[in-house]
Design a protein around this motif. Structure first.
Motif, PDB file in Angstrom:
ATOM      1  N   THR A   5       0.841  -1.197   0.000  1.00 62.74           N
ATOM      2  CA  THR A   5       0.000   0.000   0.000  1.00 62.74           C
ATOM      3  C   THR A   5       0.872   1.241   0.000  1.00 62.74           C
ATOM      4  N   ASN A  37       0.825   4.968   1.816  1.00 61.86           N
ATOM      5  CA  ASN A  37       0.167   5.787   2.839  1.00 61.86           C
ATOM      6  C   ASN A  37       1.227   6.625   3.550  1.00 61.86           C
ATOM      7  N   GLU A  38       0.828   7.296   4.608  1.00 63.37           N
ATOM      8  CA  GLU A  38       1.736   8.249   5.258  1.00 63.37           C
ATOM      9  C   GLU A  38       2.922   7.564   5.926  1.00 63.37           C
ATOM     10  N   SER A  64       2.573   6.301  13.780  1.00 62.30           N
ATOM     11  CA  SER A  64       1.302   5.872  14.372  1.00 62.30           C
ATOM     12  C   SER A  64       0.225   5.681  13.308  1.00 62.30           C
ATOM     13  N   VAL A  65       0.403   6.247  12.120  1.00 59.42           N
ATOM     14  CA  VAL A  65      -0.618   6.066  11.081  1.00 59.42           C
ATOM     15  C   VAL A  65      -0.739   4.593  10.710  1.00 59.42           C
ATOM     16  N   ASP A  86      -2.240   2.564  13.527  1.00 62.03           N
ATOM     17  CA  ASP A  86      -3.691   2.752  13.623  1.00 62.03           C
ATOM     18  C   ASP A  86      -4.413   1.983  12.514  1.00 62.03           C
ATOM     19  N   MET A  87      -3.792   1.899  11.338  1.00 55.97           N
ATOM     20  CA  MET A  87      -4.410   1.105  10.263  1.00 55.97           C
ATOM     21  C   MET A  87      -4.428  -0.378  10.643  1.00 55.97           C
ATOM     22  N   HIS A 139      -4.762  -1.542  13.653  1.00 53.57           N
ATOM     23  CA  HIS A 139      -5.904  -1.660  14.576  1.00 53.57           C
ATOM     24  C   HIS A 139      -7.227  -1.649  13.819  1.00 53.57           C
ATOM     25  N   ALA A 140      -7.352  -0.705  12.894  1.00 59.16           N
ATOM     26  CA  ALA A 140      -8.615  -0.573  12.158  1.00 59.16           C
ATOM     27  C   ALA A 140      -8.910  -1.836  11.351  1.00 59.16           C
ATOM     28  N   LEU A 141      -7.875  -2.440  10.763  1.00 63.12           N
ATOM     29  CA  LEU A 141      -8.078  -3.695  10.020  1.00 63.12           C
ATOM     30  C   LEU A 141      -8.519  -4.822  10.953  1.00 63.12           C
ATOM     31  N   LEU A 178     -10.303  -4.434  13.631  1.00 65.15           N
ATOM     32  CA  LEU A 178     -11.708  -4.181  13.962  1.00 65.15           C
ATOM     33  C   LEU A 178     -12.619  -4.675  12.835  1.00 65.15           C
ATOM     34  N   MET A 179     -12.159  -4.518  11.602  1.00 68.72           N
ATOM     35  CA  MET A 179     -12.959  -4.907  10.436  1.00 68.72           C
ATOM     36  C   MET A 179     -12.987  -6.401  10.218  1.00 68.72           C
ATOM     37  N   VAL A 199      -6.225  -4.751   0.872  1.00 70.78           N
ATOM     38  CA  VAL A 199      -5.125  -3.808   0.622  1.00 70.78           C
ATOM     39  C   VAL A 199      -4.610  -3.957  -0.811  1.00 70.78           C
TER      40      VAL A 199
END
Lengths: 137, 137, 137
Positions: free
Chosen positions: B53, B55-56, B61-62, B65-66, B68-70, B72-73, B97
């Motif tokens: 991917t 991304n930043e 931490s970006v 956090d992704m 973590h978000a994955l 959750l999904m 991704v």
């Protein structure tokens, strides 16, 4: 050099492996005299409720589990959905998976990983789906 | 012109920046005499439980956090999962991704946005992962 | 041959159709004498909280429903998020949707499906977003 073929899907959600058809396209470019030894091709599906992905083709339970996981992420019905056709979840899954994949090839063979296959992903079937393949580099 | 390199990941989920290795590949094509000033390249990973991917890369931490978000999904375990290896979530994340990214370059430099970096995404590590890069246009 | 344009988004989440601008780019290559009849192009956005997708452009509720579905998948706030800018969800959505799309063209026309349009996806707006287009094959 462009090829195309059609895939008949069998249920609302269906992952149909199309690696063989994409390799056939490469084989045909060889026969036709347009052969390019090394490069890349794109597999594209011109639909908004289907997609193309690359994932494991050895154990069929992998794609079934992905179908379950996508249903957990994207509910089929939701009070916030406004699209009158009722297939908003299928549109969402199409954008998540994407409608194309890039694949390298060398010596006329797809350069996929050992466990990778190319799949047409149906999210609002059963339908007949169109797939296009083009050598791009 | 094709390059390849390997990435050692350090945990089950890991986002490892590979922008430098991809730029090195471009630099090497210059040295080798195959230099193409402007075009596009594809970064591809031949695995079914990893991804690539953009991304930043400024704030680490970006990508955390992704991760973590994955999670959750896509739950790691679920009664509906049938794949015996127990890593169905990793396959799902790989498809979400994607296993490749397209990047433009000009004057031998990657044309990424100010905050963009290229990441190898590990979803079933730690492992050694293979990355291929090819100039396609 | 490379083009670029800017898109003004109007809300935190916004799907702005850019099919017309991409077709204009193709038309301009014809005028400029760089015309290539058949091939593929890439639409790329150099941002980490935006994306590019292809989906239905006939009913505007489709993209609104996708915005809802993405919010269900990726909560805007979560105790696990550490990124100080507070827009981790926007970064996640950018990686899920992806920052580029590949589109075929023939005879100077984009070869999209009947219902397909190209969208710049804003996930942390409103902002002015940059889009680049390059013919790659």
């Amino acid at each position: 050099m462009t090829g195309e073929f059609y895939v008949q899907t069998k249920s609302r959600t269906d992952f149909v492996e199309i690696t063989g058809q994409v390799q056939d396209f490469l084989n045909n470019t060889k026969v036709s005299g347009d052969f390019k030894a090394d490069g890349a091709l794109v597999v594209f599906t011109p639909h908004t409720t289907a997609g193309v992905t690359i994932n494991e083709n050895a154990d069929p339970s992998v794609v079934l589990d992905m179908a379950h996981a996508l249903d957990l992420m994207v509910p089929w019905s939701h009070p916030a959905y406004a699209h009158s056709e009722g297939n908003s979840a299928a549109h969402m899954k199409s954008t998540l998976v994407g409608c194309s994949e890039m694949v390298f090839f060398g010596d006329g063979r797809l350069e996929l990983g050992k466990w990778q296959g190319i799949f047409l992903c149906e999210f609002d079937g059963p339908r007949t789906r169109h797939v296009r393949v083009r050598i791009i580099g």
